[in-house]
Each structure stands twice: as structure tokens, then as C-alpha cells.
Design an enzyme around this catalytic site. Structure first.
Site, PDB file in Angstrom:
ATOM      1  N   MET A  14       0.802  -1.282  -0.100  1.00  0.00           N
ATOM      2  CA  MET A  14       0.076   0.062  -0.098  1.00  0.00           C
ATOM      3  C   MET A  14       0.730   1.219  -0.017  1.00  0.00           C
ATOM      4  O   MET A  14       0.460   2.137  -0.776  1.00  0.00           O
ATOM      5  CB  MET A  14      -1.117   0.069   1.230  1.00  0.00           C
ATOM      6  N   SER A 130      -9.136   2.835   1.308  1.00  0.00           N
ATOM      7  CA  SER A 130      -9.565   1.697   0.619  1.00  0.00           C
ATOM      8  C   SER A 130      -9.509   1.441  -1.016  1.00  0.00           C
ATOM      9  O   SER A 130      -9.401   2.480  -1.358  1.00  0.00           O
ATOM     10  CB  SER A 130     -11.013   1.238   0.827  1.00  0.00           C
ATOM     11  N   GLY A 132      -7.164  -1.214  -2.279  1.00  0.00           N
ATOM     12  CA  GLY A 132      -6.178  -2.161  -2.574  1.00  0.00           C
ATOM     13  C   GLY A 132      -5.017  -1.563  -3.296  1.00  0.00           C
ATOM     14  O   GLY A 132      -4.754  -0.416  -3.275  1.00  0.00           O
ATOM     15  N   LYS A 184     -14.067   3.441   7.932  1.00  0.00           N
ATOM     16  CA  LYS A 184     -13.381   2.568   7.149  1.00  0.00           C
ATOM     17  C   LYS A 184     -13.703   1.015   7.679  1.00  0.00           C
ATOM     18  O   LYS A 184     -13.880  -0.089   6.783  1.00  0.00           O
ATOM     19  CB  LYS A 184     -11.828   2.556   7.042  1.00  0.00           C
ATOM     20  N   HIS A 187     -17.059   0.088   6.186  1.00  0.00           N
ATOM     21  CA  HIS A 187     -16.918  -0.070   4.938  1.00  0.00           C
ATOM     22  C   HIS A 187     -16.639  -1.629   4.652  1.00  0.00           C
ATOM     23  O   HIS A 187     -17.179  -2.347   3.603  1.00  0.00           O
ATOM     24  CB  HIS A 187     -15.908   0.704   4.168  1.00  0.00           C
ATOM     25  N   ASN A 188     -15.451  -2.122   5.315  1.00  0.00           N
ATOM     26  CA  ASN A 188     -15.020  -3.411   5.278  1.00  0.00           C
ATOM     27  C   ASN A 188     -16.236  -4.375   5.656  1.00  0.00           C
ATOM     28  O   ASN A 188     -16.349  -5.315   4.824  1.00  0.00           O
ATOM     29  CB  ASN A 188     -13.822  -3.636   5.819  1.00  0.00           C
ATOM     30  N   GLU A 191     -18.313  -4.704   3.046  1.00  0.00           N
ATOM     31  CA  GLU A 191     -17.685  -5.327   1.952  1.00  0.00           C
ATOM     32  C   GLU A 191     -18.022  -6.969   2.061  1.00  0.00           C
ATOM     33  O   GLU A 191     -18.128  -7.848   1.258  1.00  0.00           O
ATOM     34  CB  GLU A 191     -16.242  -5.005   1.896  1.00  0.00           C
TER      35      GLU A 191
HETATM   36  P1  NAP Z   1       2.718  -5.019   3.743  1.00  0.00           P
HETATM   37  O1  NAP Z   1       2.873  -4.927   2.050  1.00  0.00           O
HETATM   38  O2  NAP Z   1       2.969  -6.143   4.479  1.00  0.00           O
HETATM   39  O3  NAP Z   1       4.029  -3.712   4.042  1.00  0.00           O
HETATM   40  C1  NAP Z   1       4.226  -3.721   5.543  1.00  0.00           C
HETATM   41  C2  NAP Z   1       5.223  -2.465   5.757  1.00  0.00           C
HETATM   42  O4  NAP Z   1       5.235  -2.387   7.033  1.00  0.00           O
HETATM   43  C3  NAP Z   1       6.727  -2.924   5.031  1.00  0.00           C
HETATM   44  O5  NAP Z   1       7.136  -1.734   4.472  1.00  0.00           O
HETATM   45  C4  NAP Z   1       7.182  -3.213   6.460  1.00  0.00           C
HETATM   46  O6  NAP Z   1       8.589  -2.824   6.349  1.00  0.00           O
HETATM   47  C5  NAP Z   1       6.566  -2.252   7.261  1.00  0.00           C
HETATM   48  N1  NAP Z   1       6.721  -2.611   8.750  1.00  0.00           N
HETATM   49  C6  NAP Z   1       6.187  -3.765   9.356  1.00  0.00           C
HETATM   50  N2  NAP Z   1       6.348  -3.924  10.601  1.00  0.00           N
HETATM   51  C7  NAP Z   1       7.182  -2.546  10.964  1.00  0.00           C
HETATM   52  C8  NAP Z   1       7.707  -2.109  12.280  1.00  0.00           C
HETATM   53  N3  NAP Z   1       7.609  -2.809  13.290  1.00  0.00           N
HETATM   54  N4  NAP Z   1       8.361  -1.053  11.950  1.00  0.00           N
HETATM   55  C9  NAP Z   1       8.588  -0.157  10.816  1.00  0.00           C
HETATM   56  N5  NAP Z   1       8.097  -0.681   9.658  1.00  0.00           N
HETATM   57  C10 NAP Z   1       7.217  -1.934   9.660  1.00  0.00           C
HETATM   58  O7  NAP Z   1       1.543  -4.294   4.102  1.00  0.00           O
HETATM   59  P2  NAP Z   1       0.301  -3.594   3.274  1.00  0.00           P
HETATM   60  O8  NAP Z   1      -0.553  -4.553   2.614  1.00  0.00           O
HETATM   61  O9  NAP Z   1       1.096  -2.319   2.593  1.00  0.00           O
HETATM   62  O10 NAP Z   1      -0.645  -2.973   4.472  1.00  0.00           O
HETATM   63  C11 NAP Z   1      -0.207  -1.988   5.072  1.00  0.00           C
HETATM   64  C12 NAP Z   1      -1.453  -1.082   5.856  1.00  0.00           C
HETATM   65  O11 NAP Z   1      -2.618  -0.885   5.034  1.00  0.00           O
HETATM   66  C13 NAP Z   1      -2.217  -2.414   6.800  1.00  0.00           C
HETATM   67  O12 NAP Z   1      -2.620  -1.919   7.953  1.00  0.00           O
HETATM   68  C14 NAP Z   1      -3.304  -2.796   5.966  1.00  0.00           C
HETATM   69  O13 NAP Z   1      -4.099  -3.359   6.665  1.00  0.00           O
HETATM   70  C15 NAP Z   1      -3.505  -1.724   5.270  1.00  0.00           C
HETATM   71  N6  NAP Z   1      -4.477  -2.114   4.123  1.00  0.00           N
HETATM   72  C16 NAP Z   1      -3.969  -2.948   3.093  1.00  0.00           C
HETATM   73  C17 NAP Z   1      -4.763  -3.217   1.946  1.00  0.00           C
HETATM   74  C18 NAP Z   1      -4.177  -3.976   1.078  1.00  0.00           C
HETATM   75  O14 NAP Z   1      -4.918  -4.332  -0.110  1.00  0.00           O
HETATM   76  N7  NAP Z   1      -2.871  -4.669   1.123  1.00  0.00           N
HETATM   77  C19 NAP Z   1      -5.729  -2.331   1.659  1.00  0.00           C
HETATM   78  C20 NAP Z   1      -6.083  -1.527   2.571  1.00  0.00           C
HETATM   79  C21 NAP Z   1      -5.502  -1.197   3.645  1.00  0.00           C
HETATM   80  P3  NAP Z   1       9.693  -4.038   6.059  1.00  0.00           P
HETATM   81  O15 NAP Z   1      10.030  -3.606   4.481  1.00  0.00           O
HETATM   82  O16 NAP Z   1      11.266  -3.339   6.705  1.00  0.00           O
HETATM   83  O17 NAP Z   1       9.246  -5.207   6.700  1.00  0.00           O
END
Ligand code: NAP
Length: 476
Positions: A14, A130, A132, A184, A187-188, A191
């Protein structure tokens, strides 16, 4: 060091896409990721957009690269990681700077963080995003809460990067502290209900009528041209028509039927119950995912109850048209329940939520986007009779048009032994809401009998009345 308007921490799925979106819209953005090599690779693959990206390797560098008041988006996993990033940032920031948590936070955490940061003079924005990966890159729906004046400082950026509905940005501020993250969450929850109902239609056609995945997918494709036009119906049609390259089978047939859940649907149900609400369609969708997880148990149940005779002969015939109408009616009921929950939370937390604005920001960019949301927003602006979407004239008419189809679908599913928990929950809610006299007079009688809880008299309106069963209360 180059100065950026906004910073972003967390270059995962994200965050990486959101930062590119910000850069593409002409706002210099400073980026930081815990694992530094991720930042290097990110900048290297950003092409022309790299000119608007300021890579940083420490939180100190990130903070130093921002114009004041500083605005820093955190896009890391919800929960502990957010707290640890905030802990690292707080001593580096000045009064008036803002931290924006754009992950899927539990709104209670957002309220806690908001209160804690305000004691250091820092502003906090809890912001649901939201849509993705694709939405983050090209236009998500943005639901912000927290400090309003801070939101105004970055409103231009958020509106620029958000999805647009006929030019109107799908980004708004909904109220203090956890309001944005709560919107949000709901919303989910909606969903979940929407996805489950579509899956129930698929189940009825697959198991009840023996239709192929491709055939059902084509039907969804047709529905996506009509009143049900929505992202979820569209992608369901695509999923069902996709062939697995490895096996040559419809891809849906090689996907194990165990649904994951990260918690926002469950949070919706939990918060609803604690607010005295019951969004039964959402609860049913959460339940369906939970039940799906026990695959071994279900397989054992299939064997154990294999001999059960189903009353398929008496099951009413259901047409594709019935299913379309039933899905439409049930979907409206799910939104009615979701909006009721938002309204209850707004009262409880003094958010003064603009429900029409919620529907407006959901019109594009997010997973539940659909053409119907525009009309829902209008209905809310016109005023919902008794606070209920299903009573708003244009939606009441659709429910009237779809009610007998929904009833036939639930009856048919039941007689065929096919589970439709979300449809059944929608129908039970509708039937309850159209029944001026329900059955809780007996529940009140039972409560008074065993616990002397009292009741209200129908004829005089007198409260705290008791039945003549005092001598029987010995076993209470
Ligand atoms: P992701 O791809 O798993 O990426 C997680 C990120 O968090 C990475 O940059 C990771 O860094 C960092 N991180 C994890 N633990 C950390 C810590 N203790 N300190 C500093 N950095 C840390 O996650 P994502 O899918 O982008 O999701 C991020 C957020 O958006 C979540 O809350 C998720 O629920 C929300 N979200 C996701 C989606 C989706 O479709 N994916 C949609 C809406 C909302 P490293 O590279 O160092 O591990």
C-alpha cells in the site's frame, strides 16, 4: 536535503503505491522503509516519478526532509508496528506536526493514539484507505478522522490522489479521533456482506442448478450492466470465468474454500454489538468465513449427514431474475444496517458523522464502489425516514420489488439444504422491520417472570409493570 510536502513510512504494497500516487500528482514525498534496501530498490524502479521522491534512510533524515508543519503518513501493519513507529517519531517532531496512520487500525487504537499524541502537542489523523494496491496507486477512497485543522493542511494532497466521482474527490474528514477508521471498518463490514451474498448466489447456481463457473460468471457480467453494477460483481464475474493455467480448470475450482479474514469484519460485528446494534448481514458474512475455516469438520459433516433427504421437490423454482432482485434487496439491507451502525457510533462518540458523505466517498476507488452508492448518498441527504435506508422511498420500492424474490431464494435454499446465511439474515431483518407487533412481548413476560424485570403496558403506557406470577418466582 530536498524538502518534501509529506513523508511516508512503510514501502509495502500500500505505502509504495500511495507514495507513487502522491509523486505523480506533483507533490514531493519523502519515503522511509525499515528495511533500507527496499527503499533503494523502490527509487530505482520509480522511473520519472523518482524526481518527486526523496529517499531517506533514518527517521531523523525523514523528519529533516519535510516542510513544516510536518505531515507523515504511516503505512505499516496495523497494531504494534504502528505504535513502534509512532514511538520512534514522536521525539523527533515539533508541536503542530502531524502523524497520519493510513493502515487498517482498530478505531479504539486510533482514539488512544490521538489522546496520547495530543499531550505532546502533536496532531493525529487516523485515515482509512480503501481500494487495495490498484486504488492506492491510481485513486483510493480516503476516510480520515482526527484533527480537522491538520486535515485541512493536507486536504489538497489527499483530494488529488483520491478516486473521483464525476470530478468530486472520494476523500473526506469524518470527525475527531477514530471517526475515519470507524467509517473504514464499517466499509469493510459491508464489503464482507456484499462478497458473501454474491458467493451465496454462486452456491445456489452451482450446487442447486449445476451451472458451470463460466456460466455463472457470465451472468454476473450481465448483472454488472444493470442496477447491481459494482466492482465486486464485476470481479466475481471475472474470477468465475478465469481458467487455471496449470490444470485447465476454472480457477475457482482449484481454490480451497477457506476464507481468510484480517479482522475488520469481526471488528464491525463486535463494535455493533457493543453499541446495541446487530448488522446481521455482516455478522452472517463473518460467521460464514469462520465456518469456512473448519474444512475438515465440514467434510466429516458431509459424510455423517449424507443420507439426509432434501425437500427439493417442494423448493420454489428460482430464476436468474429472482436472484438478481434478491441480491439487490439484500444488498440494500446490508447498507441499511451499516449506516445504522455508523449513526449509533456517531451518537456514542460525538462524531457528528455525515452519513451521506460516507456514501459519497465510497462511490469510487474503494472495494464496495457501485452505482447504487450515488443514489444512497442522495437518499441520505434527503433524510432517511426513521433513520433507515430501506424506508427511503426509492429504496423501499426496490425492497418491495425484490422481497418476494428474496423470500423464494431463502425458502428454496433452505429446502435444498444450501446455506445462505447472509440472505436469510437480510430477510429476517426486513420481516422484523415490517412487523409492528413482534414477539418480544413474550420475551419481556419471560424476563419479568424469572427476574422481575418489569414491562410496559400496551394499553396505558405504564412502565415497570409486573405480572401476577410473584408466587412462581421461587425458582428465579
Ligand atoms: P505490507 O505489504 O505487508 O507492508 C508492510 C510494511 O510495514 C513494510 O514496509 C514493512 O517494512 C513495514 N513494517 C512492518 N512492521 C514494521 C515495524 N515494526 N516498524 C516499521 N515498519 C514496519 O502491508 P500492506 O498490505 O501495505 O498494508 C499496510 C496497511 O494497509 C495495513 O494496515 C493494511 O491492513 C492496510 N491496507 C492494506 C490493503 C491491501 O490491499 N494490502 C488495503 C487497505 C488497507 P519492512 O519492509 O521493513 O518489513
Amino acid at each position: 536535503m530536498a524538502q518534501a510536502r509529506i513523508g511516508l513510512i512503510g514501502l509495502g504494497v500500500m505505502g509504495a503505491n500511495l507514495a507513487l500516487n502522491i509523486a505523480e500528482n506533483g507533490f514531493p514525498v519523502a519515503v522511509y522503509n525499515r528495511t533500507g534496501s527496499v527503499t533503494d530498490d523502490y527509487i530505482a524502479s520509480a522511473g520519472d516519478l523518482a524526481k518527486n521522491l526523496v529517499p531517506t534512510k533514518t527517521l531523523e533524515q525523514l523528519v529533516a526532509s519535510l516542510t513544516k508543519p510536518r505531515a507523515i503518513i504511516i503505512m505499516v501493519q496495523a497494531g504494534g508496528p504502528v505504535d513502534s513507529v509512532i514511538e520512534g517519531l514522536t521525539p523527533l517532531l515539533d508541536k503542530g506536526d502531524m502523524i497520519i496512520d493510513a493502515g487498517n487500525a482498530n478505531f479504539h487504537d486510533t482514539r488512544r493514539r490521538d489522546a496520547a499524541l495530543s499531550t505532546s502537542g502533536l496532531n493525529f489523523i487516523g485515515m482509512g484507505v480503501s481500494g487495495g494496491e490498484e486504488g492506492a496507486r491510481h485513486g483510493p477512497s480516503i476516510m480520515a478522522g482526527g484533527d480537522k485543522s491538520s486535515f485541512e493542511v493536507i486536504r489538497d494532497i489527499l483530494e488529488a490522489i483520491s478516486a473521483k466521482h464525476e470530478g468530486a474527490p472520494c476523500a473526506d474528514h469524518f470527525g475527531p479521533d477514530g471517526a475515519g477508521h470507524f467509517v473504514k471498518t464499517v466499509h469493510n463490514g459491508i464489503e464482507y456482506a456484499d462478497m458473501q451474498m454474491i458467493a451465496e448466489v454462486y452456491g445456489l447456481l452451482r450446487d442447486g442448478e449445476g451451472r458451470s463457473a463460466a456460466d455463472i460468471g457470465k451472468l454476473f457480467e450481465t448483472w454488472d450492466q444493470g442496477q447491481l453494477k459494482s466492482y465486486l460483481v464485476e470481479i466475481s464475474g471475472k474470477v468465475l470465468q478465469t481458467i487455471d493455467e496449470k490444470s485447465g480448470q476454472p480457477i475457482v475450482d482449484i481454490i480451497v474454500d477457506k476464507a481468510g479474514q484480517k479482522g475488520t469484519g469481526r471488528w464491525t460485528a463486535i463494535e455493533a454489538l457493543s453499541l446495541g446494534q446487530s448488522p446481521s448481514t455482516i455478522e452472517a458474512a463473518v460467521a460464514a468465513r469462520s465456518w469456512s475455516a473448519v474444512k475438515d469438520t465440514r467434510i466429516a459433516g458431509q459424510d455423517l449427514f449424507a443420507g439426509l433427504e432434501m425437500d427439493t421437490a417442494t423448493a420454489p423454482a428460482i430464476s436468474d431474475d429472482d436472484l438478481e432482485k434478491a441480491l439487490l434487496a439484500a444488498k440494500i439491507i446490508a447498507y441499511d444496517q451499516g449506516l445504522n451502525l455508523l449513526s449509533a457510533a456517531s451518537d456514542e462518540y460525538n462524531w457528528d458523522l455525515d452519513l451521506a458523505s460516507c456514501a459519497e466517498v465510497w462511490r469510487e476507488g474503494c472495494i464496495i464502489r457501485s452505482t447504487m452508492l450515488d443514489e444512497m448518498a442522495s437518499a441520505v441527504r434527503e433524510g432517511l425516514p426513521h433513520g433507515n435506508l430501506i424506508f427511503a422511498p426509492r429504496f423501499a420500492q426496490r425492497i418491495i420489488d425484490g422481497a418476494s424474490a428474496l423470500r423464494r431464494v431463502v425458502a428454496s435454499a433452505s429446502l435444498q439444504g444450501l446455506p445462505v446465511p447472509a440472505f436469510a439474515a437480510a430477510l429476517a431483518y426486513f420481516d422484523t422491520m415490517r412487523q409492528g407487533r413482534g414477539t418480544t412481548d413474550l420475551v419481556q413476560g419471560q424476563r419479568d417472570f424469572f427476574g422481575a424485570h418489569g414491562f410496559v403496558r400496551v394499553d396505558t403506557g405504564e412502565t415497570d409493570q409486573h405480572g401476577p406470577w410473584a408466587s412462581d418466582i421461587a425458582h428465579s
